[in-house]
Design an enzyme around this catalytic site. Structure first.
Site, PDB file in Angstrom:
ATOM      1  N   GLY A  40       0.966  -1.353  -0.064  1.00 12.58           N
ATOM      2  CA  GLY A  40       0.086   0.081   0.057  1.00 12.58           C
ATOM      3  C   GLY A  40       0.656   1.451   0.263  1.00 12.58           C
ATOM      4  O   GLY A  40       0.404   2.420   0.146  1.00 12.58           O
ATOM      5  N   THR A  41       2.123   1.018  -0.019  1.00 14.42           N
ATOM      6  CA  THR A  41       3.349   1.972  -0.085  1.00 14.42           C
ATOM      7  C   THR A  41       3.273   2.910  -1.205  1.00 14.42           C
ATOM      8  O   THR A  41       3.872   3.891  -1.448  1.00 14.42           O
ATOM      9  CB  THR A  41       4.459   1.588   0.527  1.00 14.42           C
ATOM     10  OG1 THR A  41       4.954   0.580  -0.170  1.00 14.42           O
ATOM     11  CG2 THR A  41       4.545   1.438   1.910  1.00 14.42           C
ATOM     12  N   ALA A  48      12.123  -0.290  -2.476  1.00  9.24           N
ATOM     13  CA  ALA A  48      12.520   0.483  -3.633  1.00  9.24           C
ATOM     14  C   ALA A  48      14.041   0.377  -3.872  1.00  9.24           C
ATOM     15  O   ALA A  48      14.234   0.296  -5.118  1.00  9.24           O
ATOM     16  CB  ALA A  48      12.201   1.815  -3.035  1.00  9.24           C
ATOM     17  N   ILE A  79      14.428  10.878  -3.912  1.00 14.52           N
ATOM     18  CA  ILE A  79      12.780  10.599  -3.635  1.00 14.52           C
ATOM     19  C   ILE A  79      12.119  10.222  -4.876  1.00 14.52           C
ATOM     20  O   ILE A  79      12.187  11.026  -5.885  1.00 14.52           O
ATOM     21  CB  ILE A  79      12.216  11.839  -2.847  1.00 14.52           C
ATOM     22  CG1 ILE A  79      12.815  12.231  -1.564  1.00 14.52           C
ATOM     23  CG2 ILE A  79      10.721  11.576  -2.704  1.00 14.52           C
ATOM     24  CD1 ILE A  79      12.966  11.032  -0.482  1.00 14.52           C
ATOM     25  N   ASN A 129       8.916   9.497  -5.728  1.00 17.33           N
ATOM     26  CA  ASN A 129       7.661  10.088  -5.867  1.00 17.33           C
ATOM     27  C   ASN A 129       7.347  10.984  -4.379  1.00 17.33           C
ATOM     28  O   ASN A 129       7.221  10.577  -3.546  1.00 17.33           O
ATOM     29  CB  ASN A 129       6.578   9.010  -5.926  1.00 17.33           C
ATOM     30  CG  ASN A 129       5.208   9.579  -6.079  1.00 17.33           C
ATOM     31  OD1 ASN A 129       4.604  10.561  -5.549  1.00 17.33           O
ATOM     32  ND2 ASN A 129       4.236   9.211  -7.323  1.00 17.33           N
ATOM     33  N   LYS A 138       4.755  12.709  -3.623  1.00 20.36           N
ATOM     34  CA  LYS A 138       3.386  12.335  -2.895  1.00 20.36           C
ATOM     35  C   LYS A 138       3.418  11.208  -2.246  1.00 20.36           C
ATOM     36  O   LYS A 138       3.187  10.965  -0.906  1.00 20.36           O
ATOM     37  CB  LYS A 138       2.222  12.285  -4.068  1.00 20.36           C
ATOM     38  CG  LYS A 138       0.882  12.340  -3.320  1.00 20.36           C
ATOM     39  CD  LYS A 138      -0.224  12.141  -4.243  1.00 20.36           C
ATOM     40  CE  LYS A 138      -0.059  13.399  -5.378  1.00 20.36           C
ATOM     41  NZ  LYS A 138      -1.400  13.444  -6.159  1.00 20.36           N
ATOM     42  N   LYS A 194      17.192   5.329  -0.492  1.00 21.50           N
ATOM     43  CA  LYS A 194      17.684   4.858   1.123  1.00 21.50           C
ATOM     44  C   LYS A 194      16.496   4.234   1.599  1.00 21.50           C
ATOM     45  O   LYS A 194      16.484   3.386   2.562  1.00 21.50           O
ATOM     46  CB  LYS A 194      17.952   5.831   1.748  1.00 21.50           C
ATOM     47  CG  LYS A 194      19.420   6.474   1.414  1.00 21.50           C
ATOM     48  CD  LYS A 194      19.911   7.526   2.840  1.00 21.50           C
ATOM     49  CE  LYS A 194      21.270   7.861   2.440  1.00 21.50           C
ATOM     50  NZ  LYS A 194      21.863   8.968   3.404  1.00 21.50           N
ATOM     51  N   GLY A 250      10.179   3.684   4.478  1.00 21.74           N
ATOM     52  CA  GLY A 250       8.975   2.843   5.172  1.00 21.74           C
ATOM     53  C   GLY A 250       8.921   2.976   6.510  1.00 21.74           C
ATOM     54  O   GLY A 250       8.048   3.151   7.382  1.00 21.74           O
ATOM     55  N   GLU A 251      10.156   3.401   7.112  1.00 20.95           N
ATOM     56  CA  GLU A 251      10.134   2.976   8.688  1.00 20.95           C
ATOM     57  C   GLU A 251      10.931   4.362   9.531  1.00 20.95           C
ATOM     58  O   GLU A 251      10.591   4.681  10.798  1.00 20.95           O
ATOM     59  CB  GLU A 251      10.937   1.807   9.145  1.00 20.95           C
ATOM     60  CG  GLU A 251      10.269   0.450   8.556  1.00 20.95           C
ATOM     61  CD  GLU A 251      10.948  -0.650   8.701  1.00 20.95           C
ATOM     62  OE1 GLU A 251      10.900  -1.570   9.529  1.00 20.95           O
ATOM     63  OE2 GLU A 251      11.843  -0.882   7.428  1.00 20.95           O
TER      64      GLU A 251
END
Length: 735
Positions: free
Chosen positions: A464-465, A507, A623, A625, A627, A695, A698-699
């Site tokens: 969902g990321t 990623a 980065i 994206n 958003k 890098k 998510g966390e």
């Protein structure tokens, strides 16, 4: 054509989700599908003495009931691990009970309602033994875990030499974090179907290839006979990173009744056999000179694991790398309890560990009469304290500067209880965020189609990321195509292999493979064009040809992908690539960093804490994206607010049962609990980490959040609460 990487492209799978067309693992309408319901133990320690299924077997629609009386046959002992991250799965091979809500029986029926009804008719008797469930009461049995239980980290580590200078200030205190449970919107779910000796599983998992390997071993099948499909996941946060008992039981059930079987955990079963964040007690001692220079840092961790398996929360790992000090000593000890096995939960180790360390740094700042931000800058680690290596990139000082300026930190009155708005006590707090860079080998395949469109596949997972979206962008840029001309698919073990979507590595790992596969396809197309006598580019050097908006271009000459494919009469042009880590980690230390700034409002009469403002800045490489990246940081910070103020699972000391068992008891933040969140990504070019310079994000968003809030609460109230969550009863004790 402008690059799309970095742009706030809308999610390519968004329409599927909002229209309900996206299929989750429990939503595949297979012919002949039946349902399974797990029955879990009501004791925490002992054994099953009798299972009475007589009445249940007479219930309408019941097809089979599995119990320890006739253990399901497996080719491999499920208590034996293939990999350190594998879990011991309880699938009724013995009568032993190791924890409350352990699977002890399974009912299969033609409808979910009938399976649920029949499960309620099964009567189970136990021989109960006294359970050990209190971490502090059992600390005398603590042991030193091995590296394989800590993702390869040593439990104990001493860095540097004992300081020769006498300390001017010291903080020595203990911080406690509670049990926390993942509560993704989608509970764990598996649909399994056999076709002879071939097994297909639709599983809500963060690692389709891990599930394939585990199931293949347990059922004695070659891996190619097991197919795992996961197209969409309704949240994971780590709990779906391992293969748990329900997945194995669904496959057993499907084999038993020779029909497709769906097994979905009920919400209360999410507090049972699928892991949680373990309780920790962390003693932190900091010694510093008068100017704030750290002389000695000690971080001792006591945490819980299960009696039958092992997972350790590596809380002190963050202390080994975050600040420079003459000496840094860290240790981990674990106690085996009659609870389920803990597991990865967003930023495992770093979330809990950064809370203790960053609260201690705030306490030290007050002891020294020093600004908390200035103390951190004084001890900024220019090299990795653990290894002595240079950082591949590090923008932490810029993160501090940007976030502090946006927040208005310079206007802070440092005296506790000095800032008010009417009766409300206002507190400002800050903390450092960090998370390591991980990357594993991954593969991807790109195919140029006759109409000039490109299809890219990789067997990864999207929690969902935004994986569907960012990998579309990566491939589009590499091929010189607009994103609308690229389709990306994932979540199937028949696609090129990738690692588990955990450790913020998707990623970096899969994205690198996607880029290399797309570049390989581009080069194949160019090679065809310059060798094609009918192409305007014939005879040119391949290196002189570029791609732009679906065209192969050199000077004023152009040849489109579609025209090339038509002339070559190809159904597809394919390229596949693998990407994996090299020797970069031998030369560099790799981490993301950030700064978290929080404002809280505390009601002095009720002790209620509200987070009223949040500003954060992160340096996380390229980065993909803006958003989806910002959404990840929002999610991490919101989860950190829950960790700080609400989330905790309560164990009944008599029964060993988590009495917290649903979202009425286990509180998570909702919209009114969350303020406006200001996120800045500090530009950071890192040429060393991987081919796409990312890098992983998510966390890192959750790290430092609970500490920033706790520090803000102290600033508002003068009350230092060292036990999470910061509930009003603790605040009221001295407000």
């Amino acid at each position: 054509m402008d690059n799309t990487v970095g742009k706030p492209l809308d999610r390519v799978d968004g329409r599927l989700k909002v229209t309900g067309a996206a299929k989750y693992s429990a939503e595949y309408p297979l012919e002949g599908l039946v349902h399974a319901v797990i029955i879990t133990s009501t004791i925490a320690h002992g054994s099953v003495t009798r299972v009475d299924t007589q009445e249940a077997r007479k219930a309408p629609g019941v097809l089979a009931i599995l119990t320890p009386d006739h253990p399901p046959k497996l080719a491999r002992d499920p208590s034996k691990k293939q990999k350190p991250q594998d879990r011991f799965v309880h699938v009724m091979q013995t009568r032993k009970v190791d924890y409350q809500r352990q699977p002890v029986a399974l009912v299969i029926a033609d409808t979910l309602e009938r399976a649920t009804h029949a499960a309620a008719l099964v009567k189970i008797q136990y021989r109960e033994s006294k359970a050990k469930v209190n971490l502090l009461a059992e600390r005398s049995r603590a042991y030193t875990p091995k590296p394989e239980a800590m993702n390869g980290r040593q439990a104990d580590l001493v860095q540097g030499k004992a300081p020769t200078v006498k300390a001017a200030a010291q903080v020595d205190t203990t911080y406690t974090t509670p049990y926390e449970h993942h509560n993704p919107m989608e509970p764990h779910a598996t649909t399994a179907v056999w076709d002879g000796e071939k097994l297909t599983v639709y599983d809500a998992t963060q690692g389709v290839f891990n599930v394939r390997e585990r199931l293949a071993a347990l059922f004695g099948l070659p891996p190619e006979n097991v197919r795992v499909i996961t197209k969409f996941i309704g949240g994971g946060f780590g709990c779906k990173g391992s293969t748990w008992a329900h997945t194995v039981l669904a496959a057993i059930a499907a084999r038993t009744v020779s029909r497709p079987v769906k097994l979905v955990l009920r919400r209360e079963q999410m507090f049972g056999p699928v892991g949680f964040r373990p309780e920790t007690h962390q003693r932190v001692r900091l010694q510093a000179q008068k100017d704030g220079k750290l002389l000695d840092v000690r971080h001792e961790v006591l945490t819980a694991t299960s009696t039958f398996d092992e997972f350790i929360e590596p809380c002190a790992a963050v202390t080994r790398i975050l600040y420079a000090s003459e000496q840094i000593s860290t240790s981990h000890r674990a106690v085996r309890l009659n609870l389920g096995t803990p597991t990865f939960m967003r930023a495992p180790g770093e979330a809990s560990g950064s809370h203790a360390l960053e609260c201690a740094m705030d306490e030290l700042a007050y002891t020294l009469g020093m600004d908390p931000l200035a103390l951190r800058l004084r001890n900024h680690a220019d090299l990795d304290p653990e290894t002595g290596k240079p950082w591949s990139s590090k923008s932490l000082k810029e993160c501090y500067r940007v976030a502090a300026e946006k927040f208005g930190w310079a206007r802070r009155d440092p005296v506790p209880r000095s800032m008010k708005d009417g009766r409300a006590l206002i507190g400002w707090g800050m903390a450092t965020a960090t998370y390591p860079v991980h990357r594993s080998k991954a593969g991807a395949r790109a195919s140029l189609l006759p109409d000039g469109r490109v299809r890219v596949v990789s067997g990864s997972q999207d929690l969902g990321t935004g994986s569907y979206t960012v990998f579309t962008q990566v491939a589009a840029d590499a091929l010189g195509l607009p994103p609308s001309q690229v389709s990306f698919d994932l979540g199937d073990t028949q696609m090129p292999q990738t690692p588990v979507s955990g450790g913020s590595q998707t990623a970096a790992s899969t994205g690198s493979a996607v880029k290399l596969a797309a570049l390989a396809l581009r080069d194949k197309a160019i090679a065809l064009a310059v060798a094609d006598t009918a192409s305007p580019l014939v005879g040119l050097k391949a290196e002189d040809v570029r791609v732009d908006n679906g065209q192969l271009v050199s000077g004023g000459k152009k040849d489109s992908y579609a025209a090339l494919m038509k002339r070559q009469k190809l159904d597809s042009l394919d390229a596949e690539a693998d990407a994996g880590p090299g020797k970069e980690k031998e030369r560099y230390a790799m981490h993301s960093f950030g700064a978290q700034f929080a404002e809280v409002r505390v009601d002095p009469d009720l002790g209620e804490v509200r987070v009223s403002r949040w500003v954060a800045a992160f340096g996380a490489g390229n980065i993909l994206n803006s958003k989806t990246a910002r959404s990840q940081m929002y999610g991490g910070i919101v989860m950190g607010i829950g960790m700080a103020l609400m989330e905790h699972s309560v164990v009944d000391p008599r029964s060993g049962r988590f009495i917290t068992q649903d979202l009425a008891d286990y509180h998570v933040p909702v919209n009114p609990d969350v303020p406006d969140i200001d996120i800045t990504f500090v530009p950071e070019n890192d040429p060393h980490v991987n081919p796409i310079g990312v890098k992983g994000i998510g966390e890192i968003g959750i790290t430092g959040v609970s500490a920033a809030i706790a520090n803000a609460v102290f600033h508002a109230t003068g009350r230092r609460v060292r036990e999470l969550p910061l509930t009003l009863d603790k605040i009221l004790e001295e407000v």
